[in-house]
Structure formats: structure tokens, C-alpha cells
Design an enzyme around this catalytic site. Structure first.
Site, PDB file in Angstrom:
ATOM      1  N   ASP A 247      -0.461   7.292  16.488  1.00  0.00           N
ATOM      2  CA  ASP A 247      -0.488   8.464  17.369  1.00  0.00           C
ATOM      3  C   ASP A 247      -0.096   8.077  18.800  1.00  0.00           C
ATOM      4  OD1 ASP A 247      -1.205  11.319  17.755  1.00  0.00           O
ATOM      5  OD2 ASP A 247      -2.701  10.474  19.098  1.00  0.00           O
TER       6      ASP A 247
ATOM      7  N   LYS B  52       3.305   8.951  21.184  1.00  0.00           N
ATOM      8  CA  LYS B  52       3.216   9.494  22.545  1.00  0.00           C
ATOM      9  C   LYS B  52       4.059   8.678  23.525  1.00  0.00           C
ATOM     10  CE  LYS B  52      -1.406  11.448  21.857  1.00  0.00           C
ATOM     11  NZ  LYS B  52      -2.852  11.362  22.195  1.00  0.00           N
TER      12      LYS B  52
END
Length: 815
Positions: A678, A682
Site C-alpha cells: 500500500d 502511494k
């Protein structure tokens, strides 16, 4: 003297006719009135169909005739007192017997002429007007009935006869001087030749009848009573924000009615204009409503645009070729051949080069027009000096109308830019020298979007309507819906943004309501919806084709992320917290960005990094202003920050991860967070938004979990594995404490390379004091070289993520 015309819906049933009766009786107290009645709603269409069936030797015309008979007889029995029903029913049956004879003649001959069609269609108004007459006579003896055919004289152009006003006006004046009745009832739509044959004045001709009677009597007012409160700024069936026009000039009304404002039959206006008689459009069912007043030199209220009208089922016929340049008479030949074939031209435009001329005609005339024009120019076509005419069917004309347009600059520009922003392709443009009208031809599928966007631009006080399609109403989605419900009124009144939720979809159910879903009942409406189908959802959003449409993805689904292109390519904005699309292959990411630019469809994903923090927006502004990003350091996982801020070895690591999930800080599968995937997504998105070409595999991920944990077969298996190896996590924390430091999961980008991993952070570092679920980003740029630009705040949680999504929707509204 007032002439009052009542339309088909006004006389459709007993209740409505009683309303007509009350209006007429009240008006007659102030002077003499003429009342013109249309056929009962739907009857003219039934008569036309019956004549077509009969002439085709189809016995079904008899059943249709029986339905027509039953409706009129039932109406008499419901409407009139029992003591007078017998004579009225006898009159109706005699008339219907005459109608049956005419239809039988069509059946026997196997043909229908324009003359017989006029005779058949006349029965709609003859029957309804007689019933209205009897209804008023039942309560007032001072009422007369007059057959319009005895007064209105036309030529023998059956189907759309031309009125002989000299003879007609003389007949009307003579009748007026002889009549003492305060109320006279007339059938609309019908007239007769000098030899007494029945003619009709065209569909909608009852309005025209009223105008003819008004002009002939020098009436003080002509009232057109219908089922709406007047003329509207646009079609209220398509534009829910449309409002009534209080006052409008004859010429403006003529333009609007010509281009599809069905509340008034276009030829109605000319007799009133010539005689300078105002026309009032009134609502039979709201008689106290002021309606719309049509007259000369009427200022009314509002700006230079009085209305936006449209006409459907249009074909563009284009004739072009070098043989037209400098050749006198080409246009004359074109219009002459169309006239000979009875084809009405509703739109004309010609390039100044004379190379081509483009006209708009009805789709129904396209075949005849094509053949006639090609035959007329056959010699030029064979010599390759003119091309065979080109037809484009299924189009629509949209027209801006306003008397004061000529004194306002920039209206054309606003119209075209509005349509362009909404990806509405203009096929042809026309503007008359009078500057009362700017007309464009567009695809029929775009008419709803065009009308609503233009109405928003010219009539809605800068209120911008946003139509949302929400995908995913889980933890974050539910908070988003709650925030939207709470702020809906504030946004409209304070920010001039009207947000409607048109569709909601989950993995299980979906629901769509074109006029907007009541946010007080969205859960109930969704539960009662249809089974979810992603392809059906795509097609529904496209077919609705609403202006300012926004698809809001509040899922972590790769399937949903994979359909963004289908929306962006149709000028439908996408707002998403789903990181999969923007962290997919660079080619796909760039493709979506290009679609967004090409089709002017915002693609916003602020919540991909930092939830509600303005990280991506700030980065975009830095790049747009010419700054260059050299380095990014960040703690970008609110979930990992929460976990390592709360884990000190006193409570098992697995329990802390579970609590993070309960509070909505982790993805549904916590391995996405704990694996660093994750965070990698980003920092990849930030690197790309900084202008770098990079793939997810280019990012180094440093794993801190026990061996094999990420490969667990399921989420429960994963928790079982990390629970077994608690000492692994205790050792990491102890090592950091030895140096007076803390553990932070850090993302870095510099010199074209990126990495993510757990780091030991010293007390003097800006990351050290980051608490709870907060995120922090440090941008080192040309302008922020020694001291980075820092953005810090809550970077996880359902409420802040929902508010970030909400902020992106508002950005679309302000775009």
C-alpha cells in the site's frame, strides 16, 4: 372579448371538463368569451391509426372505433345529469356512425386520401366540443355552439390548409354581431373550403383556431389553457430545474415553439401578432397561476436568453462540391425541389466559400429528399462537380432564444464553450441576422446533457449540478453518504453546487434513479435494487448521459479500477480512493490521464495518498508552477503508524493489527498494509505525479514480517502465523528503544529511485513525534531545498477518507 382554448388534457375526462366549465363560467361574468375545445387527449392519434388500419384493410380498425365510442359515451354518462344524457348520447352515436361510414369507405377502397383523412380526424374536436357545450349548458342556458367550419374558410390543401383570412374575418365579425350568448363553444383544428369540404389546420391546430377567432373578433386576450403553468425556460421533462417564463415577446415565443416548445402551435402567434392581441398560456389545473404572457415589447424578467428549446428527429442534408462555387441559382434549385416535394426545411447554414450548403429536415422526409435532390443535380453529380447529397440522421436541434441577445456580446461563446466542456459535439451552427436565435445541431443522445448544461449556464444563478454514481458503500462509503446528506443544502445555498446521487452500486446490488435518490432512504432503495452487474452499470451511466456526471469509486476493487477509461472517454469524471489504477502499469496510468485531458473529464484521486490531506493537490500545484521535485520522504501509512505507535510489546502485535482494522485504518486484507504494498503504491503515485516514469516493481520493499507470513493462504492464517512469532516483533521494538528511537514505516524517493521499509527514527527527526494514525510528507524541491515543504495530519480513517473524497467531488463542481 376573450378567446379561450382548452387542450386535450384539459378535456380528457369528466373531472377536467368540470374544471374547464368553472373557468369558462367565471370568465363569462366579465364579458363575452369564445371557448375552443381540442379532442380528448389521445383521440386524434387513435383516429389517425384507425384510418391507416382501415385503408390497409386491417379489421382491427373496428376495435379501435369501439374504444373511441366507449370513451366518449362513458364520458357523457359520468359528466352529465341523467335527464339530459339520452339526447347527448344519441347525438354522439349519430356522429360515430358517420365516422364508421368514412372508415368503412377507406376499408373498401383500400386507400386513404388527405381529404378523407381530414374528414375522419375532424370527429375528435366535433365530439369533444359538443360534450363541453352540453356540460356548460347543463348549468347555464346562456351558451351557444358554433361549428368552426361555418366560419373559418381555407384552401383545399387537405392536412394543413391555408386560411383565407379575408373571408374568415368577415364570417367571424358577422357571427359576433348576431350572437347574444356570453359563451360560445367551438371545435378547434377544423375548417372548410368554400365548397364546404372539411379541412384541418395541422396538428396543434386548435391553438390556431383560437388565434384566428381572436384576430377576427379583435379580442382583448387569447388564452391557451393546458396542463402546465406556461412556457418554460426549457423542457421540464428533461430539465428539472426549468422554470416558467413570466413574459415573452411574440417573436421569442414563435422561435421557441418552432424549435419544439409544444405548449404552443407555432402558426398561432402570427394572427395575434398582426392584430396585436396578447396570448396567455395558463394551467387548467392551477387557474390562479399567472402563467406566461406573450405580447409585444414585453421585458419580463431575467437575462438576454428567454428559453432553450430543442427539436428531435432531425436529418442534416449536405450538398457540396466545386460546381456550386460562383454558380448562381444552386440554392434556389435546392429549395425549389424540396418545396415541390412538400419537404419543410427547419435549419439552414452555408459556408461563405459557397462550397456547401447544409439544411435540416425531418427524419421522415430524408429518403424523399435524398432522391429528389440527387435527381435535381444529376448532371452535376455525373460530371463530378457536385457530390451526391450526404445524409446524417437521428440528430437534434438545440436553440437559444432571446430578443435581447443582439445587445449582449459573448453569448455564442458561452454556448459553445458550455457544450464543449460537456463533450457535446456540434455538427452544424446557424444564427439569424435578427440575433434572436442561435441554433446548433447535435447528436440526439446528447440532448439531455446539452439542455441541462446550457440551462445551468444561462438560468441557474451559477448553480452547478453534479450527478454522482457511487460505487461502494462500505465503511468509508457510508460515511461519504452521511456527509453528503448533511451538507447537501449548504452546498447548494453557499457554494452554488447541487449534488444528486443518481446511482449506487455495491458488489451485490445496484440502483439508479434519474431524478436523484432520496438520501434519507438510499439504503432501502439500494436493498430493493437490481443485482449488481458492472457492464450494465457502465451502460446505464453512459445511456443516462447526464451533464457533470461523476463516478465515485469507494472500493479497493481491481475490477472497478479497470473501468475508469470507459467513463473518462465519455466525458464522465472519476473520483476515487482506490489506488489500483494510479499504481498500475505506467502506460495505463498515463492513458487515463490523457483521456481526462482529451475529454475534459476530471480524474481526481487525492485520497490515494494521505486520505483527506492535500498532498497530491499540493504536489500538482508545485509542478504546475514550475517547481521541480528532487526528493520525497514520507510516512504514508496511517495504519502502520497507528500500529507502531501503539505496539510496545505489552499487547500482542496481532491484537494491535486487529484494532487498526476495527478502526478502519487498514485495508480489508491487512497484508496489503503490512507488506508495504500500500505504501509502495502511494510513493509510486507521488513519483509519477512529480513527472517520473516508474513501475511498482521498481520500488524496493523491505519486509519486516516473519518469514512466510505474507504467503499465508488466508487472513485468519496470516493472523495465526504472526501470533506465533510475537518475539520477532518484540525484538524490533526493543532494538529501537535501545537508541531512544521509534519505529516508522518510511517511503523515500530520490534520484529516480524509491523504497519503502521500516526504519529506526531518531528523536531529532520530524517523523519521530508523529502520533496515532497521522501521515507526514516532506517535499524537497528547487524552492524548498534546505527546508522541505511539510504536510502533516490524519492520514487514515473512514471519516477523513470520506471527507477527502467529498473534497474531490467539490473540486469537480468548481471545475
Amino acid at each position: 372579448m376573450i378567446v379561450m382554448k382548452f387542450g386535450g388534457t384539459s378535456v380528457a375526462n369528466a373531472v377536467n371538463i368540470n374544471a374547464v366549465k368553472a373557468i369558462a363560467l367565471k370568465a363569462s361574468q366579465n364579458g363575452k368569451i369564445f371557448v375552443v375545445a381540442s379532442a380528448l387527449s389521445g383521440i386524434t392519434d387513435q383516429l389517425l391509426l384507425a384510418s391507416q388500419l382501415a385503408s390497409a384493410k386491417n379489421e382491427e380498425f373496428r376495435e379501435l372505433l369501439s374504444q373511441i365510442e366507449k370513451r366518449h359515451l362513458d364520458l357523457v354518462r359520468e359528466l352529465l345529469p341523467l335527464e339530459i344524457q339520452s339526447s347527448v348520447l344519441s347525438h354522439i352515436k349519430r356522429s360515430l356512425n358517420q365516422l364508421e361510414t368514412l372508415l368503412e369507405g377507406c376499408f373498401l377502397l383500400g386507400e386513404k386520401t388527405n381529404r378523407s383523412a381530414d374528414a375522419i380526424l375532424s370527429f375528435g374536436e366535433l365530439l369533444s366540443s359538443y360534450i363541453v357545450y352540453e356540460a356548460i349548458k347543463s348549468v347555464s342556458a346562456n351558451v351557444a355552439y358554433k361549428d368552426s367550419r361555418e366560419l373559418i374558410v381555407t384552401d383545399a390543401n387537405f392536412g394543413k390548409a391555408t386560411v383565407d383570412f379575408e373571408k374568415t374575418n368577415q364570417n367571424i365579425r358577422e357571427y359576433l354581431s348576431e350572437s347574444n350568448s356570453p359563451i360560445t363553444i367551438f371545435p378547434g383544428f377544423i375548417a372548410s373550403t368554400t365548397s364546404g369540404e372539411t379541412t384541418t389546420l395541422g396538428r396543434g391546430g386548435s391553438d390556431y383556431t383560437a388565434a384566428i377567432l381572436g384576430a377576427g373578433t379583435s379580442a382583448s386576450l387569447i388564452e391557451i389553457w393546458t396542463d402546465v403553468n406556461g412556457m418554460y425556460t426549457s423542457n421540464p421533462k428533461l430539465v428539472k430545474q426549468a422554470r416558467t417564463i413570466d413574459a415573452i415577446s411574440y417573436h421569442e415565443a414563435m422561435e421557441l415553439s418552432h424549435f419544439g416548445a409544444k405548449v404552443l402551435y407555432p402558426p398561432t402567434i402570427q394572427p395575434a401578432l398582426d392584430a396585436k392581441i396578447p396570448i396567455a398560456i395558463k394551467n387548467t389545473f392551477e387557474p390562479e397561476n399567472p402563467g406566461t404572457l406573450i405580447g409585444g415589447a414585453i421585458e419580463g424578467s431575467g437575462g438576454p436568453i428567454k428559453g432553450i428549446s430543442h427539436m428531435e428527429n432531425i436529418t442534416l442534408l449536405t450538398l457540396e462540391g466545386s460546381g456550386m462555387i460562383g454558380v448562381a441559382g444552386s440554392s434556389k434549385r435546392l429549395f425549389a425541389v424540396l418545396s415541390r416535394h412538400g419537404i419543410n426545411v427547419v435549419f439552414i447554414t452555408q459556408a461563405s466559400s459557397e462550397h456547401s450548403i447544409c439544411i435540416g429536415i425531418s427524419d421522415s422526409d430524408a429518403g424523399i429528399a435524398e432522391s429528389a435532390v440527387n435527381n435535381e443535380f444529376a448532371s452535376e453529380i455525373s460530371a463530378n462537380r457536385i457530390s451526391p447529397c450526404i445524409l446524417e440522421k437521428g440528430l437534434c436541434i438545440v436553440a437559444l432564444v432571446g430578443e435581447k441577445m443582439k445587445s449582449h456580446q459573448g453569448l455564442s461563446g458561452r454556448m459553445f464553450s458550455t457544450l464543449g466542456r460537456n463533450n457535446v459535439n456540434i455538427r452544424a451552427i446557424a444564427q439569424g441576422a435578427s440575433e434572436r436565435n442561435i441554433s446548433v445541431v447535435i447528436e440526439k443522445r446528447d440532448v439531455n446533457k446539452a439542455l441541462n448544461s446550457l440551462h445551468e449556464t444561462f438560468f441557474e444563478d451559477n448553480i452547478r449540478q453534479i450527478n454522482l454514481f457511487v460505487i461502494g458503500v462500505g465503511n468509508v462509503g457510508r460515511r461519504f453518504m452521511d456527509q453528503l446528506k448533511k451538507q447537501q443544502q449548504f452546498l447548494r445555498s453557499d457554494r452554488k453546487i447541487n449534488i444528486r446521487v443518481i446511482g449506487i452500486s455495491t458488489s451485490r446490488k445496484m440502483v439508479f434513479e434519474e431524478n436523484g435518490i432520496d438520501l434519507e432512504q438510499w439504503e432501502m432503495r439500494l436493498e430493493a435494487g437490481n443485482p449488481a452487474d458492472i457492464q450494465e452499470m457502465i451502460e446505464t451511466v453512459k445511456q443516462l448521459n447526464l451533464h457533470n456526471s461523476v463516478v465515485v469509486d469507494i472500493t479497493a476493487s481491481s475490477d472497478v479500477a479497470g473501468i475508469y477509461g470507459a467513463f473518462l472517454g465519455k466525458n464522465i469524471a472519476v473520483v476515487t480512493c482506490n489506488k489500483i489504477a494510479c499504481s498500475s502499469e505506467y502506460q495505463h496510468y498515463n492513458f487515463l490521464k490523457e483521456l481526462s485531458r482529451q475529454y475534459n473529464a476530471p480524474f481526481l484521486f487525492e485520497t490515494n495518498v494521505g486520505a483527506g490531506l492535500p498532498i497530491i493537490d499540493t504536489l500538482k500545484n508545485l509542478v504546475a508552477s514550475g517547481d521541480k521535485v528532487h526528493k520525497i520522504q514520507a510516512v504514508l501509512s496511517g495504519s502502520l503508524n497507528f500500529i507502531f505507535n501503539n505496539y510496545d510489546g505489552s499487547v500482542p502485535f496481532a491484537d494491535i493489527v486487529t484494532e487498526a482494522g476495527i478502526q478502519g485504518f487498514t485495508e480489508p486484507d491487512p497484508r496489503i498494509d503490512l507488506s508495504g504494498l500500500d505504501v509502495a503504491r502511494k510513493i509510486l503515485i507521488l513519483a509519477r505525479e512529480s513527472g517520473n516514469v516508474m513501475e511498482i516493481d521498481d520500488i524496493e520493499r523491505k519486509d519486516f514480517l516473519p518469514e512466510g507470513a505474507l504467503n499465508a493462504a488466508s487472513v485468519p492464517d496470516f493472523f495465526a502465523l504472526i501470533s506465533k512469532d510475537e518475539k520477532h516483533f518484540e525484538a524490533m521494538v526493543s532494538k529501537a528503544k535501545e537508541f531512544g528511537s521509534r519505529l516508522k514505516y518510511v517511503a523515500e524517493f530520490a534520484d529516480g529511485k524509491a523504497s519503502v521499509g521500516l526504519q529506526v527514527i531518531a528523536p531529532e527527526h520530524p517523523f519521530y513525534h508523529l502520533e496515532g494514525k497521522d501521515n507526514i510528507v516532506l517535499f524537497y524541491t528547487d524552492r524548498y531545498f534546505d527546508q522541505p515543504l511539510i504536510i502533516k495530519g490524519a492520514g487514515a480513517g473512514a471519516d477523513v477518507t470520506a471527507s477527502g473524497i467529498f473534497a474531490d467531488v467539490i473540486r469537480v463542481g468548481n471545475n
